[in-house]
Design an enzyme around this catalytic site. Structure first.
Site, PDB file in Angstrom:
ATOM      1  N   ARG A  30     -59.283  25.712 -21.601  1.00 16.93           N
ATOM      2  CA  ARG A  30     -58.015  25.196 -22.153  1.00 16.93           C
ATOM      3  C   ARG A  30     -56.837  25.647 -21.279  1.00 16.93           C
ATOM      4  O   ARG A  30     -56.338  24.889 -20.461  1.00 16.93           O
ATOM      5  CB  ARG A  30     -57.858  25.665 -23.615  1.00 16.93           C
ATOM      6  CG  ARG A  30     -56.822  24.873 -24.403  1.00 16.93           C
ATOM      7  CD  ARG A  30     -55.391  25.265 -24.124  1.00 16.93           C
ATOM      8  NE  ARG A  30     -55.114  26.681 -24.381  1.00 16.93           N
ATOM      9  CZ  ARG A  30     -53.969  27.274 -24.061  1.00 16.93           C
ATOM     10  NH1 ARG A  30     -52.992  26.596 -23.485  1.00 16.93           N
ATOM     11  NH2 ARG A  30     -53.783  28.556 -24.299  1.00 16.93           N
ATOM     12  N   ASP A  31     -56.423  26.896 -21.401  1.00 17.49           N
ATOM     13  CA  ASP A  31     -55.263  27.360 -20.631  1.00 17.49           C
ATOM     14  C   ASP A  31     -55.544  27.206 -19.136  1.00 17.49           C
ATOM     15  O   ASP A  31     -54.667  26.849 -18.348  1.00 17.49           O
ATOM     16  CB  ASP A  31     -54.983  28.836 -20.962  1.00 17.49           C
ATOM     17  CG  ASP A  31     -53.522  29.222 -20.784  1.00 17.49           C
ATOM     18  OD1 ASP A  31     -52.758  28.411 -20.247  1.00 17.49           O
ATOM     19  OD2 ASP A  31     -53.154  30.339 -21.175  1.00 17.49           O
TER      20      ASP A  31
ATOM     21  N   HIS B 162     -52.748  38.279 -24.567  1.00 18.80           N
ATOM     22  CA  HIS B 162     -52.902  37.121 -23.676  1.00 18.80           C
ATOM     23  C   HIS B 162     -51.950  37.324 -22.495  1.00 18.80           C
ATOM     24  O   HIS B 162     -50.736  37.204 -22.634  1.00 18.80           O
ATOM     25  CB  HIS B 162     -52.532  35.865 -24.475  1.00 18.80           C
ATOM     26  CG  HIS B 162     -52.606  34.583 -23.717  1.00 18.80           C
ATOM     27  ND1 HIS B 162     -53.671  33.715 -23.822  1.00 18.80           N
ATOM     28  CD2 HIS B 162     -51.743  33.986 -22.848  1.00 18.80           C
ATOM     29  CE1 HIS B 162     -53.460  32.649 -23.062  1.00 18.80           C
ATOM     30  NE2 HIS B 162     -52.294  32.791 -22.448  1.00 18.80           N
TER      31      HIS B 162
ATOM     32  N   HIS C 238     -50.801  36.607 -18.375  1.00 18.27           N
ATOM     33  CA  HIS C 238     -50.883  35.859 -17.114  1.00 18.27           C
ATOM     34  C   HIS C 238     -50.541  36.833 -15.989  1.00 18.27           C
ATOM     35  O   HIS C 238     -49.766  37.773 -16.177  1.00 18.27           O
ATOM     36  CB  HIS C 238     -49.912  34.669 -17.130  1.00 18.27           C
ATOM     37  CG  HIS C 238     -50.438  33.538 -17.955  1.00 18.27           C
ATOM     38  ND1 HIS C 238     -50.998  32.414 -17.407  1.00 18.27           N
ATOM     39  CD2 HIS C 238     -50.522  33.377 -19.302  1.00 18.27           C
ATOM     40  CE1 HIS C 238     -51.403  31.599 -18.385  1.00 18.27           C
ATOM     41  NE2 HIS C 238     -51.130  32.158 -19.537  1.00 18.27           N
TER      42      HIS C 238
ATOM     43  N   CYS D 283     -49.073  27.269 -17.819  1.00 19.04           N
ATOM     44  CA  CYS D 283     -48.515  26.297 -18.747  1.00 19.04           C
ATOM     45  C   CYS D 283     -47.654  25.293 -17.991  1.00 19.04           C
ATOM     46  O   CYS D 283     -46.788  25.676 -17.206  1.00 19.04           O
ATOM     47  CB  CYS D 283     -47.681  27.012 -19.802  1.00 19.04           C
ATOM     48  SG  CYS D 283     -46.933  25.849 -20.949  1.00 19.04           S
TER      49      CYS D 283
ATOM     50  N   ASN E 180     -54.145  32.905 -15.869  1.00 19.49           N
ATOM     51  CA  ASN E 180     -54.456  34.005 -16.781  1.00 19.49           C
ATOM     52  C   ASN E 180     -55.092  35.132 -15.987  1.00 19.49           C
ATOM     53  O   ASN E 180     -55.635  34.908 -14.902  1.00 19.49           O
ATOM     54  CB  ASN E 180     -55.481  33.537 -17.820  1.00 19.49           C
ATOM     55  CG  ASN E 180     -54.941  32.448 -18.718  1.00 19.49           C
ATOM     56  OD1 ASN E 180     -55.002  31.270 -18.383  1.00 19.49           O
ATOM     57  ND2 ASN E 180     -54.391  32.835 -19.843  1.00 19.49           N
TER      58      ASN E 180
HETATM   59  N1  COA Z   1     -51.833  15.037 -30.688  1.00 21.75           N
HETATM   60  C1  COA Z   1     -51.680  13.805 -30.160  1.00 21.75           C
HETATM   61  N2  COA Z   1     -50.537  13.119 -30.164  1.00 21.75           N
HETATM   62  C2  COA Z   1     -49.493  13.727 -30.750  1.00 21.75           C
HETATM   63  C3  COA Z   1     -49.581  14.983 -31.324  1.00 21.75           C
HETATM   64  C4  COA Z   1     -50.810  15.648 -31.285  1.00 21.75           C
HETATM   65  N3  COA Z   1     -50.964  16.862 -31.787  1.00 21.75           N
HETATM   66  N4  COA Z   1     -48.381  15.310 -31.839  1.00 21.75           N
HETATM   67  C5  COA Z   1     -47.557  14.283 -31.595  1.00 21.75           C
HETATM   68  N5  COA Z   1     -48.230  13.333 -30.946  1.00 21.75           N
HETATM   69  C6  COA Z   1     -47.723  12.059 -30.468  1.00 21.75           C
HETATM   70  C7  COA Z   1     -47.033  11.273 -31.568  1.00 21.75           C
HETATM   71  O1  COA Z   1     -47.978  10.514 -32.271  1.00 21.75           O
HETATM   72  C8  COA Z   1     -46.071  10.422 -30.791  1.00 21.75           C
HETATM   73  O2  COA Z   1     -46.777   9.356 -30.168  1.00 21.75           O
HETATM   74  P1  COA Z   1     -46.091   7.957 -29.826  1.00 21.75           P
HETATM   75  O3  COA Z   1     -45.038   8.237 -28.805  1.00 21.75           O
HETATM   76  O4  COA Z   1     -47.225   7.149 -29.270  1.00 21.75           O
HETATM   77  O5  COA Z   1     -45.554   7.468 -31.129  1.00 21.75           O
HETATM   78  C9  COA Z   1     -45.615  11.353 -29.671  1.00 21.75           C
HETATM   79  O6  COA Z   1     -46.673  12.313 -29.528  1.00 21.75           O
HETATM   80  C10 COA Z   1     -44.323  12.072 -29.976  1.00 21.75           C
HETATM   81  O7  COA Z   1     -44.408  12.705 -31.231  1.00 21.75           O
HETATM   82  P2  COA Z   1     -43.306  13.666 -31.825  1.00 21.75           P
HETATM   83  O8  COA Z   1     -43.743  14.159 -33.133  1.00 21.75           O
HETATM   84  O9  COA Z   1     -41.953  12.975 -31.717  1.00 21.75           O
HETATM   85  O10 COA Z   1     -43.384  14.868 -30.853  1.00 21.75           O
HETATM   86  P3  COA Z   1     -42.433  15.356 -29.673  1.00 21.75           P
HETATM   87  O11 COA Z   1     -42.207  14.289 -28.665  1.00 21.75           O
HETATM   88  O12 COA Z   1     -41.287  16.104 -30.243  1.00 21.75           O
HETATM   89  O13 COA Z   1     -43.453  16.428 -29.012  1.00 21.75           O
HETATM   90  C11 COA Z   1     -45.330  17.852 -29.368  1.00 21.75           C
HETATM   91  C12 COA Z   1     -43.925  17.502 -29.778  1.00 21.75           C
HETATM   92  C13 COA Z   1     -45.692  19.123 -30.069  1.00 21.75           C
HETATM   93  C14 COA Z   1     -46.241  16.716 -29.799  1.00 21.75           C
HETATM   94  C15 COA Z   1     -45.415  17.962 -27.843  1.00 21.75           C
HETATM   95  O14 COA Z   1     -44.333  18.695 -27.375  1.00 21.75           O
HETATM   96  C16 COA Z   1     -46.694  18.591 -27.375  1.00 21.75           C
HETATM   97  O15 COA Z   1     -47.782  18.079 -27.594  1.00 21.75           O
HETATM   98  N6  COA Z   1     -46.606  19.729 -26.712  1.00 21.75           N
HETATM   99  C17 COA Z   1     -47.773  20.413 -26.233  1.00 21.75           C
HETATM  100  C18 COA Z   1     -47.396  21.508 -25.313  1.00 21.75           C
HETATM  101  C19 COA Z   1     -48.599  22.303 -24.878  1.00 21.75           C
HETATM  102  O16 COA Z   1     -49.730  21.995 -25.159  1.00 21.75           O
HETATM  103  N7  COA Z   1     -48.327  23.383 -24.123  1.00 21.75           N
HETATM  104  C20 COA Z   1     -49.344  24.215 -23.620  1.00 21.75           C
HETATM  105  C21 COA Z   1     -50.028  25.055 -24.635  1.00 21.75           C
HETATM  106  S1  COA Z   1     -48.954  26.162 -25.490  1.00 21.75           S
HETATM  107 ZN    ZN Z   2     -51.429  31.202 -21.447  1.00 25.94          ZN
END
Ligand code: COA
Ligand code: ZN
Length: 298
Positions: A13-14, A205, A207, A238, A247
């Site tokens: 994952r990470d 955790h 890095h 990230c 990591n």
């Molecule tokens: N899985 C899949 N799709 C997701 C989702 C999830 N958990 N959460 C939101 N979405 C989709 C929504 O359905 C929407 O899709 P669309 O554009 O096709 O309608 C889109 O993402 C935006 O959704 P929204 O609720 O407005 O979210 P956002 O744009 O504010 O983004 C997160 C918020 C949390 C979804 C986004 O920032 C994210 O996934 N971040 C992950 C960061 C990450 O993994 N970092 C590394 C590990 S810490």
């Molecule tokens: Zn990390």
């Protein structure tokens, strides 16, 4: 008696979420198989986040579907909102690790949330996870520093830990997402968190962005922590943290610990082999020391 330190492997994952290499779903599953053969019994096998935000984790549902569940391995799914939690439950994750954030700047960019909103989201999601009977853990990201806002107030971290404890998490990781912690800071933050969340079971955790990760692992263990996140080869980082690097490497942690008399249950030479295999599939060298120098005594 030998003290046991459990390592949670976060490479799938990470490790892979920000690597320039592109593994197919089949290669990810081979990576997971190889890690299991090294003795890994708990690992982050994918994340259920927006595929637009993190394209490399877009196939996590397929990865979970392809896992060999006959083995005694706990596959953790990362989630940071309700949609992610529901997808992780559907994928039959063995554990859900929820991401809280200690800094506003990183929180907004990584997950569109402030620290307090990330705790609200955990409180909203925890009942779903408990009802599904799935073990719940959490990681507080950027607990030692935020790439956009700078220093993070330990009081914010301790408050998030207390809220996570009340939400019923089984374990809490303090995450140094951008590799800025020092060993003495590690000890101080652990002590601070345990004042406000005395019953929380801690994992760390780290890095290795600024070279202190192994020292930080040692400091945490001296402080009583028994569970450490690490990634084979030291891959990782990230996508929302500028200049993020990997990591702390699993094989480097295993070498340091086993040479000091701790038990990890992991096979060092198989981990080194897996790190070398990773280099071939990722198409670039990995950063771990043990994959370059080999074990000692040979
Ligand atoms: N899985 C899949 N799709 C997701 C989702 C999830 N958990 N959460 C939101 N979405 C989709 C929504 O359905 C929407 O899709 P669309 O554009 O096709 O309608 C889109 O993402 C935006 O959704 P929204 O609720 O407005 O979210 P956002 O744009 O504010 O983004 C997160 C918020 C949390 C979804 C986004 O920032 C994210 O996934 N971040 C992950 C960061 C990450 O993994 N970092 C590394 C590990 S810490
Ligand atoms: Zn990390």
């Amino acid at each position: 008696m030998t003290r046991r330190i459990d390592i949670v492997e976060v490479g799938p994952r990470d490790g892979l979420q920000n690597d320039p290499g592109n593994l197919t779903t089949a290669q990810k599953l081979e990576f997971i198989d190889r890690l299991e053969a090294c003795g890994v019994r708990r690992m982050e096998s994918g994340s259920f986040v927006s595929p637009k935000a993190v394209p490399k984790m877009a196939d996590s549902a397929e990865v979970f579907m392809g896992l060999d569940r006959s083995r005694p391995v706990r596959h953790i799914a990362l989630a940071l909102n309700e949609k992610g939690v529901r997808r992780a439950i559907d994928a039959e994750a063995d554990e859900i690790n929820f991401v809280l954030v200690a800094g506003e700047g990183f929180g907004r960019r990584n997950q569109g949330m402030s620290p307090s909103e990330s705790a609200d989201m955990l409180e909203q999601c925890a009942p779903l996870i408990h009802e599904a009977g799935i073990p719940l853990s959490a990681t507080i990201s950027v607990a030692f520093g935020d790439p956009y806002d700078g220093e993070v107030d330990p009081a914010v971290v301790a408050n998030l830990a207390a809220r996570a404890q009340r939400a019923g998490i089984g374990e809490l990781a303090l995450g140094d997402t951008i590799g800025v912690a020092s060993p003495w800071q590690v000890r101080a933050l652990i002590e601070r968190v345990l004042i406000e969340a005395p019953d929380v079971f801690l994992r760390m955790h780290f890095h290795d962005t600024r070279g202190a990760a192994l020292a930080n692992v040692a400091a945490a263990i001296e402080e009583g922590v028994d569970v450490i996140d690490a990634s084979c080869g030291g891959i990782g980082g990230c996508p929302f943290a500028p200049a993020a690097t990997g990591n702390v490497a699993t094989e480097d942690v295993v070498y340091m610990l086993e040479r000091s008399g701790f038990e990890t249950g992991l096979d060092l030479s198989k981990l080194i082999e897996t790190a070398k295999w990773l280099e071939t599939v990722l198409g670039h060298p990995v950063s771990s020391s043990l994959s370059k120098a080999g074990p000692f005594p040979a």
